[in-house]
Enzyme design. Structure first.
Site, short mmCIF file in Angstrom:
data_model
loop_
_atom_site.label_atom_id
_atom_site.label_comp_id
_atom_site.label_asym_id
_atom_site.label_seq_id
_atom_site.Cartn_x
_atom_site.Cartn_y
_atom_site.Cartn_z
N VAL A 1 -34.44 73.70 -66.10
CA VAL A 1 -35.49 72.20 -67.04
C VAL A 1 -36.06 71.96 -64.92
O VAL A 1 -37.22 71.34 -64.72
CB VAL A 1 -34.42 70.83 -67.39
CG1 VAL A 1 -35.37 69.90 -67.82
CG2 VAL A 1 -33.61 71.62 -68.56
N CYS A 2 -34.93 71.19 -64.96
CA CYS A 2 -35.77 70.30 -63.12
C CYS A 2 -36.26 71.68 -62.61
O CYS A 2 -37.20 70.91 -61.70
CB CYS A 2 -34.69 69.75 -63.03
SG CYS A 2 -33.78 68.61 -63.59
#
Length: 251
Positions: free
Chosen positions: A141-142
């Site tokens: 995600v990040c």
């Protein structure tokens, strides 16, 4: 990146070593161009660490800190950010800014992807760098979201897998597969250090060796055994010289 006299690498797009020795001029093609690099260390937060299962948190933190130290040593710009640090995701690990005091922290307004934050993207663009080395938690995600978007905007993107972490090994494997499909290069912290290093013929070689010991602790044993062998050899040398002289005298 700089020696006492001149830079090891020049911003000429050639990525050739300049240390006073003749090298193959095409040796750096395909490797990271350190003169065009920006490091993004994203969301290395205490709360998120508790969900990392594909790598030990101790290794992850050591590798992320090594990247920060590398950036400080070689004057590579660093941008950090955090996802809702006053919520359950928790604060950033302090080691990054301790190791790289020049790092710029960009606050977000609740965006999951750092690349959705206008100030973050503005800060990236203002560096003028087009090669991004990204690490963060979670990898899927990040790291993934900004990496995909940056790649779509024409950046060269490297994702440092062992300075990042995911909730499972399956998540990590699928993330790496998606990176590869998108043209994002998966890389290790050790490989990043090696590509920035390139030659031992530089005044900061000992400091770079210390970084290898952070990402590969057994390398410290290699260094210690070599240093000890050198010490023993130096102590034995006067005795050997004296014995040879005595033998010559007897003759």
């Amino acid at each position: 990146m700089n020696t006492a006299d001149k830079p090891i690498f020049l911003p000429d797009g050639q990525n050739t070593i300049h240390d006073g020795i003749e090298h193959e001029p095409t040796g750096g093609k395909g490797l990271i161009d350190t003169t065009d690099t920006l490091m993004l260390l994203l969301d290395h937060q205490s709360g998120l660490f508790q969900n990392v299962k594909d790598i030990s948190v101790a290794e992850l933190r050591a590798n992320a800190t090594a990247l920060a130290k590398l950036a400080a040593l070689l004057q590579i710009p660093v941008i950090t950010t955090a996802s809702v640090p006053d919520g359950p995701n928790g604060p950033l690990m302090p080691e990054i800014h301790e190791a790289a005091p020049h790092a710029v922290y960009v606050p977000r307004k609740g965006e999951v992807s750092a690349w959705d934050n206008a100030l973050f993207v503005k800060t990236v663009r203002e560096t003028g760098k087009k090669t991004l080395i990204i690490a963060g938690v979670w990898t899927s995600v990040c790291v993934m979201f900004p990496a995909l978007t940056a790649k779509a905007e024409g950046y060269k993107v490297y994702a440092v897998i062992d300075a990042s972490g995911d909730p499972s090994e399956l998540a990590s494997r699928t993330t790496i597969a998606r990176f590869i499909q998108a043209g994002i290069v998966p890389i290790s912290a050790n490989a990043v250090i090696c590509e920035f290093h390139r030659t031992w013929n530089r005044p900061d070689a000992a400091e770079l060796a210390d970084l290898y010991c952070m990402v590969s602790p057994n390398y410290r044993a290699v260094m210690e055994s070599f240093q000890r062998a050198e010490e023993v050899a130096k102590k034995a040398m006067p005795k050997a010289t004296g014995a040879a002289a005595e033998l010559a005298h007897q003759k």
